[in-house]
Design a protein around this motif. Sequence first.
Motif, mmCIF file in Angstrom:
data_model
loop_
_atom_site.group_PDB
_atom_site.id
_atom_site.type_symbol
_atom_site.label_atom_id
_atom_site.label_comp_id
_atom_site.label_asym_id
_atom_site.label_seq_id
_atom_site.Cartn_x
_atom_site.Cartn_y
_atom_site.Cartn_z
ATOM 1 N N HIS A 120 -1.682 -5.362 1.510
ATOM 2 C CA HIS A 120 -2.790 -5.665 0.926
ATOM 3 C C HIS A 120 -1.933 -4.690 -0.719
ATOM 4 O O HIS A 120 -3.153 -4.961 -1.583
ATOM 5 N N ASP A 127 -9.221 -9.863 2.872
ATOM 6 C CA ASP A 127 -9.608 -9.969 4.300
ATOM 7 C C ASP A 127 -10.671 -10.713 3.776
ATOM 8 O O ASP A 127 -11.727 -10.168 2.935
ATOM 9 N N GLU A 175 -4.745 -11.290 13.042
ATOM 10 C CA GLU A 175 -6.238 -11.029 12.295
ATOM 11 C C GLU A 175 -6.194 -12.673 11.413
ATOM 12 O O GLU A 175 -5.900 -13.011 10.831
ATOM 13 N N TRP A 177 -9.058 -12.655 10.446
ATOM 14 C CA TRP A 177 -9.690 -11.823 8.530
ATOM 15 C C TRP A 177 -8.912 -11.790 7.530
ATOM 16 O O TRP A 177 -8.976 -12.615 5.990
ATOM 17 N N HIS A 178 -7.602 -12.136 7.858
ATOM 18 C CA HIS A 178 -6.587 -11.558 6.490
ATOM 19 C C HIS A 178 -5.293 -12.804 6.337
ATOM 20 O O HIS A 178 -5.148 -13.659 6.906
HETATM 21 ZN ZN LIG Z 1 -6.390 -7.486 5.965
#
Ligand SMILES: [Zn+2]
Length: 229
Positions: A120, A127, A175, A177-178
């Motif tokens: 990030h 995300d 993850e 969402w990432h």
């Molecule tokens: Zn993330």
Amino acid sequence: MLLLLMSSWANHFPKEPPTYSKADLVGDINPSRHSDFEKLRSKYTSKSDAYLRKEVYNSFKEMWKAARKDGVNLLIISATRNRHYQSGIWNRKWDSLGGEEETRAERILQYSSMPGTSRHHWGTDFDLNALQNIYFESGEGQGIYQWLCTHAAEYGFYQPYIAYNGYRGEGYKEEKWHWSYYPLASKFQRAYNHLIKYGDLQGFSGQEYAQKLQVIDVYVNGVDSPPIP
Ligand SMILES: [Zn+2]
């Protein structure tokens, strides 16, 4: 002889020299004052001040539009985070978990990065929709995830933290969402490996565990390989 020396000298350097500064790589940046970044319009994000690198944002907008045509609503819930912000997340978690320090660091690292090691920081990753795998396993979330798995690569995006498999056996947990813009993120990752040493990862609680837990090898590099274009 001189030519021979020169060519062996050149071989010591990467073909593509890193173009990013240490500050860019470890997140010592302020995206609101950085000319390579752009603030996201509110229709793309739930945050009031989310930023991405312009190239990443442009490609995201294209993907967003295509998804919308298919009835899929992509919403960025977190984009660029600088090292200062990540330190806040890390230190809060560190203070709230008790117990032995190394275990504490490992527990935080299941889903959160050590300050200075997050994708990030780069402005290439974000995300989407919800920070829970379970959201993407049924209903609207499942539709979003299936759409991304089918189409994200057409826009340069991929999921770096997939479930552990034969290729990826350590690092952050899955993850869904990432998502990461790999044309740029892969350059950041190469540059990171050239320029950043464990001594650069300081200024937060439990910083000595960066080296002890080999966070560059295990977490920064513990990603799935990007799709072949
Ligand atoms: Zn993330």
